[in-house]
Motif scaffolding. Sequence first.
Motif, PDB file in Angstrom:
ATOM      1  N   LYS A 136      25.680  73.379  48.716  1.00 49.34           N
ATOM      2  CA  LYS A 136      25.210  73.802  50.033  1.00 49.34           C
ATOM      3  C   LYS A 136      25.553  72.843  51.168  1.00 49.34           C
ATOM      4  O   LYS A 136      25.723  73.282  52.309  1.00 49.34           O
ATOM      5  N   VAL A 137      25.639  71.529  50.872  1.00 50.81           N
ATOM      6  CA  VAL A 137      25.895  70.571  51.963  1.00 50.81           C
ATOM      7  C   VAL A 137      27.027  69.601  51.621  1.00 50.81           C
ATOM      8  O   VAL A 137      27.198  68.594  52.303  1.00 50.81           O
ATOM      9  N   ASP A 138      27.772  69.914  50.576  1.00 49.81           N
ATOM     10  CA  ASP A 138      28.919  69.113  50.159  1.00 49.81           C
ATOM     11  C   ASP A 138      28.550  67.662  49.853  1.00 49.81           C
ATOM     12  O   ASP A 138      29.264  66.725  50.219  1.00 49.81           O
ATOM     13  N   ALA A 139      27.406  67.463  49.184  1.00 50.15           N
ATOM     14  CA  ALA A 139      26.960  66.115  48.828  1.00 50.15           C
ATOM     15  C   ALA A 139      27.913  65.485  47.825  1.00 50.15           C
ATOM     16  O   ALA A 139      28.399  66.155  46.916  1.00 50.15           O
ATOM     17  N   LYS A 140      28.176  64.204  48.022  1.00 52.01           N
ATOM     18  CA  LYS A 140      29.049  63.448  47.117  1.00 52.01           C
ATOM     19  C   LYS A 140      28.238  62.617  46.125  1.00 52.01           C
ATOM     20  O   LYS A 140      28.705  62.327  45.030  1.00 52.01           O
ATOM     21  N   SER A 141      27.055  62.190  46.525  1.00 48.39           N
ATOM     22  CA  SER A 141      26.166  61.435  45.644  1.00 48.39           C
ATOM     23  C   SER A 141      24.727  61.710  46.074  1.00 48.39           C
ATOM     24  O   SER A 141      24.486  62.157  47.196  1.00 48.39           O
TER      25      SER A 141
END
Length: 161
Positions: free
Chosen positions: A100-105
């Motif tokens: 949903k928010v392109d989280a990387k970590s």
Amino acid sequence: MMSRKIKFWILPLFFIVISCSQDESIIAPEEEVIITSGPLSITEQILKLVNEHRQSIGESSLVRNSVADNLAKDHTYYMISENNISHDNFNARFQELQQKVDAKSAGENVASGYPTAKSVMNGWLNSSGHKANIEGNFTHLGIAAIKDSQGRYYYTQLFYR
């Protein structure tokens, strides 16, 4: 002649009464006016404390995110239903942040039983793992603080970059 004197005094008195009311206040132009909508919620207090701590160590402030907030709320309700704090299903929350928010970590702090924002923050900062998340390389934060039926708070912080 008497009626003219009365009229002379009544007219200025009328303008003074009309021009000032108890609701108005006079503020000098150089004064700063701060408008607030009331006291901060416990989650707003936690965000403020997190960002104050991060700034004190030279880190950037975190931005609150509604997707992360909702995931934190769902997890907090889950912990209340289990009557136990946990990181159960963290990978599913992280995957949803990725989608949903392109989280990387991502990282997560949980707690229960602390009555105030300051007390839960002190608890987290006195724990090396929780402190590492607060000070970590993250940009956003979701926060939930929900009371169970006995009035005891359960907390979730969900960090991501």
